[in-house]
Scaffold this motif. Structure first.
Motif, PDB file in Angstrom:
ATOM      1  N   TYR A 226       0.824  -1.217   0.000  1.00 14.29           N
ATOM      2  CA  TYR A 226       0.000   0.000   0.000  1.00 14.29           C
ATOM      3  C   TYR A 226       0.857   1.265   0.000  1.00 14.29           C
TER       4      TYR A 226
ATOM      5  N   ARG B 278       2.339   1.367  -3.643  1.00 20.17           N
ATOM      6  CA  ARG B 278       1.327   1.513  -4.691  1.00 20.17           C
ATOM      7  C   ARG B 278       0.616   2.859  -4.580  1.00 20.17           C
ATOM      8  N   ASP B 279       0.113   3.172  -3.383  1.00 26.01           N
ATOM      9  CA  ASP B 279      -0.631   4.422  -3.223  1.00 26.01           C
ATOM     10  C   ASP B 279       0.294   5.621  -3.235  1.00 26.01           C
TER      11      ASP B 279
ATOM     12  N   LYS C  41       2.634   6.012  -5.272  1.00 33.53           N
ATOM     13  CA  LYS C  41       2.887   6.296  -6.695  1.00 33.53           C
ATOM     14  C   LYS C  41       4.286   6.860  -6.914  1.00 33.53           C
TER      15      LYS C  41
ATOM     16  N   LYS D 249      -3.199  -1.247   6.590  1.00 38.48           N
ATOM     17  CA  LYS D 249      -3.779  -0.273   5.672  1.00 38.48           C
ATOM     18  C   LYS D 249      -4.068   1.058   6.366  1.00 38.48           C
TER      19      LYS D 249
ATOM     20  N   ASN E 151      -1.797   4.545   5.374  1.00 35.44           N
ATOM     21  CA  ASN E 151      -2.428   5.843   5.108  1.00 35.44           C
ATOM     22  C   ASN E 151      -1.809   6.937   5.993  1.00 35.44           C
TER      23      ASN E 151
END
Lengths: 418, 233
Positions: free
Chosen positions: A44, A47-48, A50, A334, A338
């Motif tokens: 995560y 990927r998130d 970027k 997760k 964040n």
């Protein structure tokens, strides 16, 4: 680390100008442990993020064999290879850097992880997700050196194969013993699902064999469901010795294949020993654990109470009401990803929501589940709602629950490794 | 465009027993049933056709007519515990796919609550006579809570939805893979929203989904719907 992510909102070129990251291209996150917590967090974050984060995963095993669902392999419901997963997609699709080594130490002042092979990995934020290790001496007579004679089989992998081989090799009408762990431990229904799966295998190959369950706990997860299922599927096969009959006073003699319960010697033909547990070694080596052997965290974001530059995930964390499970570790990862991303890159941070469901298989197509939703309070992660399968449910519902567990396995492994 | 959204009736969690009303006009329902009769038989001698027969449907477990080959979605809901009651049938007739994902019932739904009430009053005549069975389904409906159109019309915050979706992905594969747990990727917004409110109100069975939906607010459901509707992975 009191600087606010708000300072970065709207910034562009300055977005990586965090105090700890001045003069480098991207904030660095190192993740120790490639299980349900660590692999999910790495995936995560990368990927998130970027590309905004430099994510390194430190994991010695090239193929990760899940501990969850390993009981289904023991029972003959699953191939061993179906439990194995690689990290190729994390590297190729998401840009995670994989360091195939064991983390040997953490210098928290310098913010550097040292690997067993001597590599130094600097970090701006560290995620520690090492799972469990065992409390030496918690089952007198047993140590890790005895794991060949009496496997723990509680970390997945080869130990689980050994366990199944021992069940298969049990002499006709022989006795298989399990010493169950005291609370808290990984996968609360796990030992009892394992009893069910051993019974299932024996029922087909060796139906006069007996199972002796020695348990230091008064009660255990899904107890009514397991007891009902054992009565229905394996009548007369399983005997549980709880603390009222000496189940908390046990010693084992691996060489003689004896189990001593409350002073009485029981000769057995094979045994599995699940000792008392604590956070994986690296958590203690990094100074993240308390007297109980677990790593306390901030319930809102899984941040270590000992060091705000470190997040602890999964079984190793002392967080409150969530069980130590792969589902819980994945859920925590997760929320944490964040929060970490928000702090390091200024991305939006949303409120924590945690959840867990644990499925167990009692016999062919007889699945049950327990689960809860959790939210952070200042003291702990607290359960706010829960459910559990009921005794007496019809076969259709139990079959649907089992099929749902297969779906969950496909889902969570895709969420970790996909 | 927002067809079928305006009035999903769901029992209010804490609704006080308020004014009850007769459920509908059987004669009018018989006429409306013409829309259903192409696939469903009801009455003496009714047999399974394209759809299962509808005798004694009230109080029946979904997907339980012996010998009828149900869709996977309907069989699943039955296994999960969906029982056909006035409330669940009403929700199903309003928007079949919102209550039962992947149902084969190829029917857009009755928008008008009165139409549904009348059809259900008609069908009810072919279920066991409530006067003889004390525990039978009621013939009048309690006051129901309707998801207000303004909530159903909320524009979801897709970025928030992406974060919230992490909780869903533990079980529902983002790729749309279907290995025992249904796919929710690219589910149309209106079906997603109505389904989640139906879980929240416990009209749809399934304890995990009731729990997950139970703590999501209207904005959060809208955010998730917005995210999954356009997800490509």
């Amino acid at each position: 680390m009191s600087w606010s992510r708000r300072a970065f909102l709207g910034a562009t070129a300055a977005i990586v100008a965090a105090p700890a990251t001045i003069g480098q291209a991207r904030p660095r996150v190192v993740v120790i442990g490639g299980g349900a917590g660590g692999a999910t967090a790495a995936r995560y974050l990368a990927r998130d993020g970027k590309g905004a984060l430099d994510v390194t995963l430190v994991e010695p095993n090239a193929t990760y064999h899940t501990c969850f669902f390993s009981n289904l392999y023991v029972g003959g419901f699953r191939d061993y290879d179906s439990l194995g997963h690689g990290y190729e997609r994390l590297v190729s699709a998401h840009g995670v850097r994989l360091v195939a080594d064991r983390a040997a130490g953490v210098d928290r002042d310098a913010r550097v992880v040292a690997t067993a092979g001597g590599e130094k990995l600097p970090y701006d934020h560290l995620v520690v997700s090492p799972g469990i290790d065992f409390v030496e001496g918690s089952v007198p007579g047993w140590s890790l050196a005895d794991a060949e004679a009496m496997p723990h089989a509680y970390k997945g992998g080869e130990q689980v194969r050994l366990l199944r081989a021992k069940v298969e090799a049990l002499p006709e009408g022989g006795v298989f013993a399990m010493v169950a762990p005291p609370n808290p431990y990984r996968c609360p229904p796990g030992p009892y699902e394992r009893i069910s799966m051993i019974a299932h295998l024996l029922k087909q190959r060796n139906p006069t064999a007996k199972i002796l369950l020695i348990d230091p706990k008064d009660k255990y997860s899904k107890q009514a469901l397991f007891e009902e299922g054992w009565q229905k599927h394996y009548p007369g096969m399983i005997t549980r010795i709880g603390p009222d009959f000496g189940g908390a006073n046990v010693e084992v003699r691996p060489a003689a294949m004896e189990v001593v319960v409350d002073g009485q010697v029981e000769k057995v033909d094979a045994a599995t020993i699940i000792p008392a547990q604590r956070a994986g070694d690296i958590a203690a080596m990094a100074g993240l654990t308390n007297d109980a052997g677990w790593a306390p965290i901030d319930p809102g974001n899984m941040r270590s109470r000992m060091d705000p530059a470190i997040t602890v995930l999964g079984d190793a964390a002392q967080q409150g009401d969530m069980p130590k499970s792969a589902f819980a570790a994945n859920s925590q990862a997760k929320v944490a990803a964040n929060a970490i991303r928000g702090e390091l890159t200024g991305s939006r941070v949303f409120p924590a929501k945690y959840s867990n469901t644990c499925w167990s298989l009692i016999a062919t197509e007889d699945g049950v589940k327990v689960g809860a939703a959790y939210e952070p309070t200042p003291e702990k992660i607290a359960s706010v709602d829960s459910f559990i399968s009921q005794t007496g449910e019809d076969a259709r519902l139990r079959k649907a629950t089992f099929e749902e567990s297969l779906g969950w396995y496909a889902g969570i492994t895709a969420d970790m490794f996909g | 465009m927002r067809k079928g959204l305006a009035a999903l009736p769901v029992l209010a969690a804490l609704a006080a027993p308020a004014a009850a009303s007769e459920i509908g006009d059987r004669e009018r329902g018989a006429a409306l049933f013409d829309e259903c009769a192409g696939c469903h038989e009801v009455g003496p001698g009714a047999q399974d056709a394209t759809g299962p027969h509808l005798n004694r449907v009230f109080g029946r477990r979904a997907g339980s007519v012996e010998g009828y080959d149900y869709s996977e979605g309907l069989a699943r809901m039955g296994a999960d515990g969906l029982v056909w009651t006035l409330e669940t049938l009403d929700a199903y007739l309003e928007n079949p796919r919102a209550l039962v994902s992947r149902t084969r019932m190829n029917f857009a739904g009755f928008d008008d609550p009165q139409d549904r009430a009348d059809v259900l009053a008609y069908l009810r005549g072919f279920s066991d006579n409530p006067r003889d069975i004390p525990e039978a389904e009621p013939t009048a409906r309690r006051e129901i809570y309707t998801v207000p159109p303004e909530i159903l019309a909320l524009n979801g915050d897709s970025e928030y939805g992406e974060y919230l979706s992490a909780e869903c992905r533990t079980c529902h594969q983002a790729s749309g893979g279907y290995d025992g747990i249904p796919s929710i990727t690219q589910w149309p917004v209106e079906h997603f929203v109505v389904a989640m409110h139906a879980y929240k109100a416990r009209v749809r069975p399934h304890p995990v989904m009731q729990m997950i939906a139970g703590r999501l607010g209207d904005e959060e459901i809208a955010a998730l719907a917005a995210y999954f509707a356009t997800l490509e992975e």
